[in-house]
Scaffold this motif. Structure first.
Motif, PDB file in Angstrom:
ATOM      1  N   ALA A 190      20.420  10.730  14.704  1.00 49.18           N
ATOM      2  CA  ALA A 190      20.123  10.185  13.380  1.00 49.18           C
ATOM      3  C   ALA A 190      20.215  11.302  12.348  1.00 49.18           C
ATOM      4  CB  ALA A 190      18.717   9.571  13.370  1.00 49.18           C
ATOM      5  N   PRO A 191      20.524  10.960  11.100  1.00 51.05           N
ATOM      6  CA  PRO A 191      20.583  11.991  10.067  1.00 51.05           C
ATOM      7  C   PRO A 191      19.196  12.558   9.778  1.00 51.05           C
ATOM      8  CG  PRO A 191      20.875   9.807   9.115  1.00 51.05           C
ATOM      9  CD  PRO A 191      20.899   9.627  10.598  1.00 51.05           C
ATOM     10  N   LEU A 192      19.080  13.878   9.797  1.00 51.00           N
ATOM     11  CA  LEU A 192      17.774  14.502   9.576  1.00 51.00           C
ATOM     12  C   LEU A 192      17.223  14.168   8.196  1.00 51.00           C
ATOM     13  CD1 LEU A 192      15.607  16.462  10.704  1.00 51.00           C
ATOM     14  CD2 LEU A 192      16.872  18.307   9.577  1.00 51.00           C
ATOM     15  N   GLU A 193      18.086  14.072   7.220  1.00 50.99           N
ATOM     16  CA  GLU A 193      17.630  13.868   5.840  1.00 50.99           C
ATOM     17  C   GLU A 193      16.948  12.521   5.646  1.00 50.99           C
ATOM     18  OE1 GLU A 193      19.278  14.921   1.354  1.00 50.99           O
ATOM     19  OE2 GLU A 193      20.703  14.343   2.915  1.00 50.99           O
ATOM     20  N   MET A 194      17.207  11.556   6.531  1.00 48.87           N
ATOM     21  CA  MET A 194      16.577  10.242   6.377  1.00 48.87           C
ATOM     22  C   MET A 194      15.055  10.328   6.435  1.00 48.87           C
ATOM     23  SD  MET A 194      17.086   8.263  10.052  1.00 48.87           S
ATOM     24  CE  MET A 194      15.772   7.061   9.818  1.00 48.87           C
ATOM     25  N   PHE A 195      14.530  11.401   7.051  1.00 47.34           N
ATOM     26  CA  PHE A 195      13.080  11.539   7.190  1.00 47.34           C
ATOM     27  C   PHE A 195      12.419  12.081   5.921  1.00 47.34           C
ATOM     28  CE2 PHE A 195      14.903  11.642  11.447  1.00 47.34           C
ATOM     29  CZ  PHE A 195      14.209  10.581  12.014  1.00 47.34           C
ATOM     30  N   LEU A 196      13.235  12.251   4.874  1.00 45.18           N
ATOM     31  CA  LEU A 196      12.696  12.602   3.557  1.00 45.18           C
ATOM     32  C   LEU A 196      12.868  11.470   2.556  1.00 45.18           C
ATOM     33  CD1 LEU A 196      14.015  16.269   3.143  1.00 45.18           C
ATOM     34  CD2 LEU A 196      11.752  15.534   3.911  1.00 45.18           C
ATOM     35  N   LYS A 197      13.573  10.424   2.944  1.00 45.55           N
ATOM     36  CA  LYS A 197      13.917   9.347   2.016  1.00 45.55           C
ATOM     37  C   LYS A 197      13.031   8.121   2.232  1.00 45.55           C
ATOM     38  CE  LYS A 197      18.785  10.740   1.743  1.00 45.55           C
ATOM     39  NZ  LYS A 197      20.192  10.305   1.944  1.00 45.55           N
ATOM     40  N   ASP A 198      12.822   7.405   1.148  1.00 47.19           N
ATOM     41  CA  ASP A 198      12.002   6.197   1.213  1.00 47.19           C
ATOM     42  C   ASP A 198      12.780   5.024   1.795  1.00 47.19           C
ATOM     43  OD1 ASP A 198       9.482   5.154   0.863  1.00 47.19           O
ATOM     44  OD2 ASP A 198       9.899   4.358  -1.125  1.00 47.19           O
ATOM     45  N   LEU A 252       4.710   9.222  -0.027  1.00 50.81           N
ATOM     46  CA  LEU A 252       3.429   9.858   0.238  1.00 50.81           C
ATOM     47  C   LEU A 252       3.316  10.171   1.724  1.00 50.81           C
ATOM     48  CD1 LEU A 252       0.581  10.723  -0.700  1.00 50.81           C
ATOM     49  CD2 LEU A 252      -0.170   8.369  -0.250  1.00 50.81           C
ATOM     50  N   GLU A 253       3.139  11.447   2.035  1.00 47.18           N
ATOM     51  CA  GLU A 253       3.027  11.849   3.438  1.00 47.18           C
ATOM     52  C   GLU A 253       1.586  11.754   3.908  1.00 47.18           C
ATOM     53  OE1 GLU A 253       4.364  15.561   6.352  1.00 47.18           O
ATOM     54  OE2 GLU A 253       4.515  15.736   4.177  1.00 47.18           O
ATOM     55  N   GLN A 254       0.668  12.233   3.141  1.00 49.90           N
ATOM     56  CA  GLN A 254      -0.778  12.222   3.382  1.00 49.90           C
ATOM     57  C   GLN A 254      -1.172  13.106   4.568  1.00 49.90           C
ATOM     58  OE1 GLN A 254      -3.223   8.809   4.917  1.00 49.90           O
ATOM     59  NE2 GLN A 254      -3.923   8.706   2.802  1.00 49.90           N
ATOM     60  N   ASN A 255      -2.014  14.072   4.280  1.00 49.54           N
ATOM     61  CA  ASN A 255      -2.552  14.956   5.309  1.00 49.54           C
ATOM     62  C   ASN A 255      -4.066  14.811   5.344  1.00 49.54           C
ATOM     63  OD1 ASN A 255      -0.089  16.328   6.169  1.00 49.54           O
ATOM     64  ND2 ASN A 255      -0.046  17.134   4.088  1.00 49.54           N
ATOM     65  N   PRO A 256      -4.575  13.873   6.133  1.00 48.72           N
ATOM     66  CA  PRO A 256      -6.018  13.603   6.148  1.00 48.72           C
ATOM     67  C   PRO A 256      -6.805  14.721   6.805  1.00 48.72           C
ATOM     68  CG  PRO A 256      -4.939  12.393   7.897  1.00 48.72           C
ATOM     69  CD  PRO A 256      -3.840  13.057   7.116  1.00 48.72           C
ATOM     70  N   ARG A 257      -8.095  14.741   6.569  1.00 46.44           N
ATOM     71  CA  ARG A 257      -8.987  15.708   7.194  1.00 46.44           C
ATOM     72  C   ARG A 257     -10.044  14.936   7.975  1.00 46.44           C
ATOM     73  NH1 ARG A 257      -8.183  20.657   5.002  1.00 46.44           N
ATOM     74  NH2 ARG A 257     -10.183  21.470   5.682  1.00 46.44           N
ATOM     75  N   PHE A 258     -10.185  15.264   9.240  1.00 52.80           N
ATOM     76  CA  PHE A 258     -11.119  14.575  10.118  1.00 52.80           C
ATOM     77  C   PHE A 258     -12.226  15.522  10.553  1.00 52.80           C
ATOM     78  CE2 PHE A 258      -6.980  12.559  10.663  1.00 52.80           C
ATOM     79  CZ  PHE A 258      -7.296  11.220  10.502  1.00 52.80           C
TER      80      PHE A 258
END
Length: 270
Positions: A190-198, A252-258
């Motif tokens: 798969a194209p790597l760049e797709m993981f940055l696109k909406d 939005l990637e979101q990096n939660p804190r647990f």
């Protein structure tokens, strides 16, 4: 892990570019060799595993280890590694090799994952683990690839430490996949760049330990096959694409804190 980073550091200071790389791939190799993880892991060996019986890694949740401001004595657990194998496609795009887990397996059947698995005693470092597993799963000879960097480890939902190892496949035509049918049904890229696109991306909000977080899903079609890339695999590929293309995702990637239990201090935020 430190051994893997020393290996990458040696390549960065003295090893020439592999023969046969296009100018674009050569530039990416040089860029990635300068990458430094946000936080190096420690060497604790106590384990709470999140693997199947074959040592393969699956999780809904993937957190960058550097998001943990403290390092409890019992964390992180036994390590694993996955191979992010990149190559240049026919139209010049950067692509990543993925697999679909065998549908005959009793757990996590049909899941999309990166080649990889748990660290074995004979493995020298994370790169050794990832390349060994890739050879076992899809027949990828380590001599065909160049390991260029190791991203900061991820912690799965059950606190398994997973090291993403980035490599470059210099000659795609020389790679003749041989699938271990006990583990893998399909190999695809798969194209790597797709993981940055909406585009083709969606997310779902979940809750764990009282904290809401996002699980990312990417829908992808290849040769009349439909795949869903999600969870820990998706999180790792979002990070890899961000490092390679040097930009954040458009969603939005979101990096939660647990808050996790700690043997030494009672709790630890991640």
């Amino acid at each position: 892990m430190r051994a893997a980073l020393r290996k990458v550091s040696t390549m960065a200071t003295g090893t020439p570019n592999p023969i046969g790389l296009s100018p674009r791939l050569a530039s990416i190799v040089q860029q990635l060799r300068l990458y430094k993880p946000s936080s190096p892991p420690n060497d604790d060996e106590d384990a709470v595993e999140e693997m199947d019986a074959r040592g393969k890694i699956f999780s809904q949740l993937g957190l960058a280890e550097s998001s943990a401001p403290c390092r409890p004595e019992k964390l992180p657990p036994r390590s694993a590694a996955v191979l992010i194998c990149l190559f240049e496609g026919d139209v010049g795009d950067l692509r990543v090799i993925l697999t679909k887990r065998s549908s005959n397996l009793s757990s996590h059947s049909g899941e999309v994952s990166l080649p990889g698995g748990k660290t074995e005693e004979a493995d020298v470092d994370d790169a050794d683990t990832a390349t060994r597993e890739a050879k076992e799963e899809i027949g990828l000879d380590p001599s065909l690839i160049t390991v260029v960097t190791v991203l900061e480890p991820y912690l799965s939902k059950h606190l398994l430490r997973v090291a993403p190892v980035i490599s470059i496949l210099t000659d795609k035509q020389a790679f003749k996949p041989v699938l271990n049918t006990d583990e893998v049904d399909v190999i695809f890229d798969a194209p790597l760049e797709m993981f940055l696109k909406d585009e083709n991306h969606r997310s779902e909000e979940r809750e764990w330990l009282g904290v809401k977080y996002l699980i990312h899903f990417f829908d992808y079609e290849s040769k009349d096959n439909k795949f869903v890339i999600w969870g820990l695999t998706a999180s790792i590929l979002i990070r890899a694409a961000s490092v390679v293309y040097q930009r954040p995702p458009s969603f939005l990637e979101q990096n939660p804190r647990f808050m996790l239990p700690s043997p030494s201090s009672g709790t630890c935020s991640i």
